[in-house]
Enzyme design. Structure first.
Site, mmCIF file in Angstrom:
data_model
loop_
_atom_site.group_PDB
_atom_site.id
_atom_site.type_symbol
_atom_site.label_atom_id
_atom_site.label_comp_id
_atom_site.label_asym_id
_atom_site.label_seq_id
_atom_site.Cartn_x
_atom_site.Cartn_y
_atom_site.Cartn_z
ATOM 1 N N ASP A 177 42.085 37.856 38.603
ATOM 2 C CA ASP A 177 41.041 38.870 38.659
ATOM 3 C C ASP A 177 40.373 38.753 40.036
ATOM 4 O O ASP A 177 40.691 37.861 40.820
ATOM 5 C CB ASP A 177 40.046 38.683 37.495
ATOM 6 C CG ASP A 177 39.258 39.951 37.224
ATOM 7 O OD1 ASP A 177 38.759 40.118 36.110
ATOM 8 O OD2 ASP A 177 39.169 40.807 38.146
HETATM 9 C C1 GLC Z 1 36.888 43.314 38.136
HETATM 10 C C2 GLC Z 1 37.274 43.253 36.690
HETATM 11 C C3 GLC Z 1 38.683 43.653 36.431
HETATM 12 C C4 GLC Z 1 39.099 44.720 37.424
HETATM 13 C C5 GLC Z 1 39.140 44.070 38.782
HETATM 14 C C6 GLC Z 1 39.517 45.075 39.889
HETATM 15 O O1 GLC Z 1 36.028 42.278 38.465
HETATM 16 O O2 GLC Z 1 36.998 42.064 35.966
HETATM 17 O O3 GLC Z 1 38.754 44.097 35.066
HETATM 18 O O4 GLC Z 1 40.363 45.246 37.085
HETATM 19 O O5 GLC Z 1 37.902 43.461 39.117
HETATM 20 O O6 GLC Z 1 38.515 46.032 40.024
#
Ligand code: GLC
Length: 744
Positions: A278
């Site tokens: 993430d």
């Molecule tokens: C965010 C989220 C994730 C998302 C990623 C990209 O922090 O936790 O669900 O897809 O970053 O935006």
């Protein structure tokens, strides 16, 4: 013709593989050839994802071959420019994969996933994901960070909005549907986008419902609950990618949890896609106190099996030195690069890397908007309809109030970066367009936004209400109050919304309250004061016309709650598939106000419940009313004693005993009464949407393979255990006839 057919049959049966198998085998060969050519830096580049917020720098990094993906480019010209650099200005010309959070629509916005889940309609959910893919891929996006299939049992957690709710079966069915919609029938089709099941794993169990907080999920709970949707996503939908979660479970951050990423995902499930971290979840392992610095974080993430790093840049910074120090191996790097290349080949990016960008042809197409309206209708849940006040019967005057009656931005909900609010059909707009000629519609927001504390216009609201046949009161949450990092410790309606409802009651005009929110709210008092209540979640671009159709009976509500509504925050966590405890309450217990003064303490006969709010929720999982009524016939079982390899047939009649046509989501629940571990008091095993005209009756049948009753027991092996089972068929998780069967 005949000779061709014979030749084709010969080729196939002579051991030559079908086109699909050849392509898989061919892809592996192509990866072998490419990997052999790749220098270490080029391999590291594939493992690095850039963020689109620094494209000028990014173009240089791409040109150096140090990027495999860019997140959040939504302009086809920029996507093609970046792709051209990757293909024409790097030594091996490996295409980039462009990712984006396309969570519940791209331009045409569908209800938030929690709302879509309330439709209990996997076909519609799949269609919505397909439209999202068609619109997004036109900009060059070929990878979405969705579906979010975390099991969410705590409405304080803002990300419950992105989930399919509290049930593993429902989340599995809808997660598979979303992946199939995003990925289409052939991942190499230019309108197909790789799905990314997230967040792996257990993120929704954050202590206190506070986002990013600690989780303490046992291996058994992982296997019997939190991993179930992910296993289905991998095994039933050929999932392309998975994203690791932010939470540390039992002290181990998900982005380096080898049990999850290696033992379960790769060894047990044979996942062949790639794993992405993430956003900066790798460097966050230093904050977790699990790594001393970013270099150690990179080492642990790589050794755990995180193939691609989202934006935090430790892989490009440290892989070479980690290899030299023998803290990671080139075999691991090769395997992780192979996983990334496999998805790029499957997407057809090597053959078809550029995008046409005919945006106007696909954005907000009429058929997309119609689908958005349909799924929004199906997601609306009727919670109360006292004296059948709905559907509205030819009112002369309606008074429309509330901060969500005309809130085009809020109505789209969380995780909407590309939907444009000027396309939103709000409730007041739909009401005025459809009924403004025949009905006197008086609209005043009175409360400007959900957190507004200004009650200046309350007297005006009461005055208007007195002139009306009905009040339509649109309450709820601004979209920013749910979603990532937006947890709440108080789930009452914000600001003075409840006070507005209270003051309107004095007008004696019947009140229909429509709530647009990203989560269950504690609305017990608001429900008591309303004549009717509709829960519309954040219903997306076409939510207004969906609500208008429901209010005036063009559509009969059929939505069911995918998550329990607690009476108050103190009851949380409260979910239907809980364990029984050794002292289950039965509702006859003494409540706070009927305990005698100076009552003496006793240890006898005590039960597990709250003195002040009992044990029942405000509304249970699966709850939802209709404008009509349904009568369930007696359950018939094909057998009452079965072997583990058999299949149980359950049948019953369902009759529409009301005056409106409607759809009933009939639900099948089971309980294993005694097992090697304590199991939930109920578990959803199947559901069906049955459409019935007034007075129509249908025979409904469920097929329940006994194998579906398997769970991870005391020996951590997944199997069915012999014994007695309760089975319910019902209109929600709290009602329905119960029968017994036995497994030998
Ligand atoms: C965010 C989220 C994730 C998302 C990623 C990209 O922090 O936790 O669900 O897809 O970053 O935006």
């Amino acid at each position: 013709m005949k000779r061709l057919l014979v030749l084709a049959l010969f080729l196939i049966f002579s051991g030559l593989e079908t086109s699909a198998q050849v392509s898989d085998a061919q892809i592996e060969k192509k990866i072998d050839v490419l990997l052999k050519k790749m220098a270490l830096k080029e391999k590291i580049g594939q493992m690095n994802q850039l963020s689109a917020d620094a494209m000028e720098t990014n173009f240089k990094v791409i040109q150096q071959g140090m990027a495999g993906s860019v997140l959040s480019i939504t302009n086809p010209e920029i996507a093609n420019k970046a792709q051209k650099i990757a293909i024409e200005q790097t030594r091996l010309g490996i295409p980039l994969i462009f990712g984006r959070d396309v969570i519940h629509g791209f331009k045409t916005i569908f209800p938030i996933p929690l709302g879509q889940a309330a439709s209990f309609d996997p076909d519609l959910v799949e269609k919505a994901a397909r439209v999202a893919a068609i619109e997004a891929s036109e900009t060059g996006i070929r990878w979405t960070f969705a579906p979010m299939i975390d099991i969410a049992r705590d409405p304080r957690w803002g990300r419950i909005a992105e989930s399919c709710g509290e049930d593993p079966y429902l989340t599995s069915v809808l997660g598979v549907a979303m992946i199939k919609g995003f990925q289409g029938k052939d991942l190499s089709n230019p309108t197909s986008i790789a799905a990314c099941a997230k967040h792996f794993a257990g993120y929704g169990a954050a202590e206190g419902g506070r986002d990013y907080n600690t989780t303490n999920i046992t291996e058994r709970q992982f296997r019997n609950t939190y991993l179930v949707p992910f296993e289905n996503a991998v095994k039933k939908a050929d999932l392309a990618t998975i994203m690791t979660a932010f939470n540390a479970n039992d002290g181990i951050p998900s982005s380096c949890n080898e049990f999850l990423l290696k033992q379960v995902l790769r060894k047990e499930w044979n996942f062949k896609g790639f794993v992405v971290s993430d956003w900066a979840s790798i460097t966050e392992m230093v904050d977790h106190g699990f790594c001393s610095d970013n270099k150690e974080a990179a080492q642990k993430a790589i050794n755990a099996g995180v193939d691609m790093e989202m934006v935090s840049g430790t892989y490009v910074a440290y892989i070479e030195s980690l290899l030299q120090e023998k803290k990671i191996t080139i075999e691991t790097i090769n395997e992780e690069v192979r996983n990334i290349l496999r998805v790029k080949f499957k997407l057809g990016l090597f053959e078809n890397p550029y995008v046409k960008g005919n945006l106007k042809e696909v954005f907000y197409k009429e058929e997309h908007l119609k689908l958005a309206e349909k799924i929004a209708e199906r997601s609306i849940v009727l919670l109360k309809n006292k004296d059948a006040v709905l559907p509205l019967q030819q009112p002369k005057t309606i008074a429309v109030f509330g901060p969500l009656a005309d809130a085009p931005h809020e109505q789209m909900g969380t995780w909407v970066f590309d939907g444009e609010k000027n396309h939103t059909m709000t409730p007041i707009k739909a009401l005025q367009e459809q009924y403004g000629k025949d009905i006197n519609i008086i609209y005043e927001p009175i409360v400007k936004y959900s957190r507004d504390k200004d009650s200046t216009d309350f007297a005006k609201a009461r005055k208007i209400a007195k002139q009306a046949d009905f009040v339509l009161l649109f309450l709820g949450e601004e979209s920013i109050l749910s979603g990532e990092a937006h947890s709440l410790s108080d789930l009452n309606l914000q600001g003075v919304q409840s006070e507005l409802l209270e003051t309107l009651v004095k007008s004696k005009t019947p009140i229909v309250t429509i709530i647009l929110a990203g989560r269950p709210l504690t609305i017990q008092k608001d429900v008591e004061q309303s004549n009717a209540v509709l829960y519309a979640w954040h219903p997306g671009t076409m939510g207004g016309s969906a609500i208008a159709n429901i209010l005036f009976g063009k559509a009969n509500p059929s939505g069911k709650l995918p998550v329990t509504f607690p009476k108050n925050v103190g009851q949380i966590p409260m979910y239907y598939n809980h364990l029984n405890t050794g002292r289950p309450a039965n509702g006859s217990e003494l409540s706070l106000n009927n305990i005698p003064i100076e009552a003496s303490q006793t240890s006898l006969g005590n039960k597990s419940y709250y003195l002040d709010s009992g044990n029942d929720p405000l509304f249970p999982f699966g709850f939802g009313l209709s404008y009509t009524t349904f009568e369930y016939g007696k359950i018939k079982l094909s057998k009452t004693v079965l072997k583990k390899d058999e299949v149980l047939e359950i049948s019953f009649t369902l009759k529409n005993t009301g005056k409106y046509g409607g759809s009933e989501i009939v639900q099948l629940y089971v309980r294993d009464l005694a097992a090697s571990i304590a199991l939930p008091v109920k578990e959803l095993k199947n559901f069906q949407k049955i459409d019935l005209k007034p007075k129509e009756e249908k025979q409904v049948k469920f097929i329940l393979p006994i194998a579906d009753l398997a769970f991870y027991g005391i020996d951590m092996k997944k199997k069915v255990e012999s014994g007695k089972f309760d089975l319910w068929i019902g209109t929600n998780s709290a009602e329905g006839e119960k029968v017994l069967f036995e497994v030998q």
